[in-house]
Design an enzyme around this catalytic site. Structure first.
Site, PDB file in Angstrom:
ATOM      1  N   CYS A 339       0.682  -1.230   0.487  1.00 38.35           N
ATOM      2  CA  CYS A 339      -0.059  -0.291   0.062  1.00 38.35           C
ATOM      3  C   CYS A 339       1.341   1.265   0.040  1.00 38.35           C
ATOM      4  CB  CYS A 339      -0.868  -0.336   1.309  1.00 38.35           C
ATOM      5  SG  CYS A 339      -2.314   1.158   1.002  1.00 38.35           S
ATOM      6  N   HIS A 436      -3.032  -6.126   1.309  1.00 44.41           N
ATOM      7  CA  HIS A 436      -2.619  -6.421   2.298  1.00 44.41           C
ATOM      8  C   HIS A 436      -4.033  -7.884   2.488  1.00 44.41           C
ATOM      9  CE1 HIS A 436      -1.324  -2.134   4.367  1.00 44.41           C
ATOM     10  NE2 HIS A 436      -2.888  -1.761   3.124  1.00 44.41           N
TER      11      HIS A 436
END
Length: 495
Positions: A339, A436
């Site tokens: 991310c 994630h």
């Protein structure tokens, strides 16, 4: 907010604490699992949470990750109504305000005090919805009710308890010391009307001979007039559960032959990627605090997610970690950016509209041939896909703003719902992804560790979490009056 009729308020019990980090989240998770094991339909609830470690819900919003674990303990999918107000710090003075899963505004701490009373209706609506069809709801407070300077307009502790008519049990952490003063002091400083909501107390995280605290326990009962529900010994298996705070990751192993390190960014977010790795016997996982260099013998450096990519990129450079990373790569080490960490690996990060802070652009680390531009749209979605190199299935979630492009995106890491995700260097040692939670996919995690010379993994992370929640419930049943606690739950009284 939904326009559908709001159900009546449910039966509930609230666990508040004498301070932050006294173990409220774990106590609520354990009570939820204990109630479920008794055949009760239970749900967790936290009116207000402050955390950058968020979970994406099936209904397309975000809540605190602790509430996602409590939902798992209850046997429920996570819902935005389990944590209707989520504060995500962006600076030391300001935070993003997420209401019922969606961003409402960004505000300074002082201004939030004026905003809180306007959020109570949403909190009570979510409380009613999460309890609809349930036998009871276990509610978690935030911080401490003794913070009387924040009492006006409160929605996190006594303001909620009184508005919803929910009885309270106060939890104290004896491991940090001073628990008698914390309990008696809380009783002394809160308003009599608030104190009347407290039906009892419990002591958490005791180490040693329980009999040594008998006199202190009786003193608390005598000075407060509250009923004691027991003293809970330290539960070391809590380290096997997903961490709520990044500092809790330091409980990982230190003797594994695969050394993985993760710098503790100032706005680190969604670090649950590390939870499955800390359980692996072959992995030595270390969180590196500010002021310390990245170890030269690391096999893998994970650049984690962050609430402020450009801000944490500057923080990373201020620690000298950019120099450490370059040396790590020259030695043949691997890097995985997730991310915000993925965005840092590119040539530059542009934020022309000032979405994360002042408008501008910063040079990235230059380890991947990619560029990122911040965009107003936030992607919040659970994902299923496959790891392209191995073909193995993966699950996870995306929670980010920004669009990343560049030549290295032609070597994606994953395929998610028919589209490519991530990028890799030509050597394959530098990788990045927006997804994630990949390491929660057991087969993928085993293959990933084999790439670094490990033997793979025989651990089912999901099974470990479920077993630990059951063990936590048994531990609480052994040492606390769980039946008495659950019996406290009652329907709403007049506020």
């Amino acid at each position: 907010m939904s326009a559908a009729p709001t159900p009546p308020l449910p039966r509930a019990l609230m666990i508040q604490g004498t301070g932050s980090n006294v173990g409220k989240s774990l106590l609520v998770a354990g009570l939820c699992r204990a109630a479920r094991r008794r055949g009760l339909r239970v749900a967790p609830f936290k009116p207000q949470n402050m955390s950058n470690n968020a979970a994406v819900t099936a209904d397309g919003g975000e809540i605190g990750r602790a509430q996602a674990l409590q939902a798992l303990a209850s046997g429920l999918p996570a819902s935005v109504h389990m944590n209707p107000v989520l504060l995500k710090p962006e600076t030391d003075l300001g935070a993003q305000v997420v209401v019922q899963g969606k961003r409402l505004t960004t505000t300074r701490a002082a201004d939030y005090q004026a905003l809180k009373p306007r959020l109570l209706d949403a909190v009570l609506e979510s409380f009613a919805r999460i309890g609809d069809g349930r036998d009871l709801v276990i509610v978690e407070g935030a911080g401490s009710p003794a913070e009387v300077n924040l009492r006006a307009g409160d929605i996190a502790n006594m303001g909620f308890a009184r508005a919803a008519g929910v009885p309270v049990v106060l939890a104290g952490d004896i491991d940090r010391g001073g628990v008698i003063a914390q309990m008696v002091g809380t009783r002394a400083v809160i308003a009599p009307e608030d104190a009347a909501m407290i039906r009892g107390f419990l002591i958490n995280r005791f180490r040693g001979d329980l009999r040594l605290f008998d006199d202190g326990y009786r003193l608390i009962e005598a000075r407060t007039g509250w009923r004691g529900f027991g003293t809970l010994p330290w539960f070391p298996e809590a380290a096997r559960l997903p961490a709520e705070d990044a500092v809790d990751i330091t409980s990982g192993r230190r003797d594994g032959r695969i050394r993985i390190v993760c710098p503790m960014l100032s706005r680190i977010a969604n670090f649950d990627d590390l939870d499955p790795l800390k359980l692996e016997p072959e992995v030595s996982l270390a969180m590196i605090p500010s002021g310390q260099p990245l170890p030269g013998d690391a096999d893998l450096v994970i650049l984690p997610g962050t609430k402020s990519t450009r801000g944490d990129l500057a923080f990373l450079r201020a620690q000298g970690w950019d120099i450490d990373l370059q040396a790590h790569v020259r030695r043949g080490g691997r890097v995985l950016g997730i991310c915000g960490g993925y965005q840092m690996l590119g040539h530059d990060i542009a934020d022309p509209h000032g979405i994360e802070g002042p408008p501008g652009s910063d040079a990235g680390l230059g380890l991947l041939d990619i560029r990122t531009e911040m965009t107003a749209e936030k992607r919040l979605v659970e994902v299923r896909g496959r790891h392209l190199a191995s073909g193995l299935p993966v699950t996870g979630y995306e929670i980010h703003i920004g669009r990343t492009t560049g030549p290295d995106c032609a070597r994606p890491l994953l395929e998610i719902a028919g589209h490519a995700d991530g990028a890799q260097s030509s050597s394959g040692r530098i990788r990045g992804t927006y997804v994630h939670g990949l390491f929660g996919s057991d087969a993928f995690r085993a293959a990933f560790l084999r790439e670094m010379g490990g033997g793979g993994s025989a651990i089912s992370h999901g099974a470990v979490v479920e077993e630990t929640l059951d063990a936590l419930a048994r531990h609480m049943e052994d040492h606390l009056d769980v039946a008495g606690l659950l019996a406290l739950a009652e329907g709403p009284t007049a506020p």
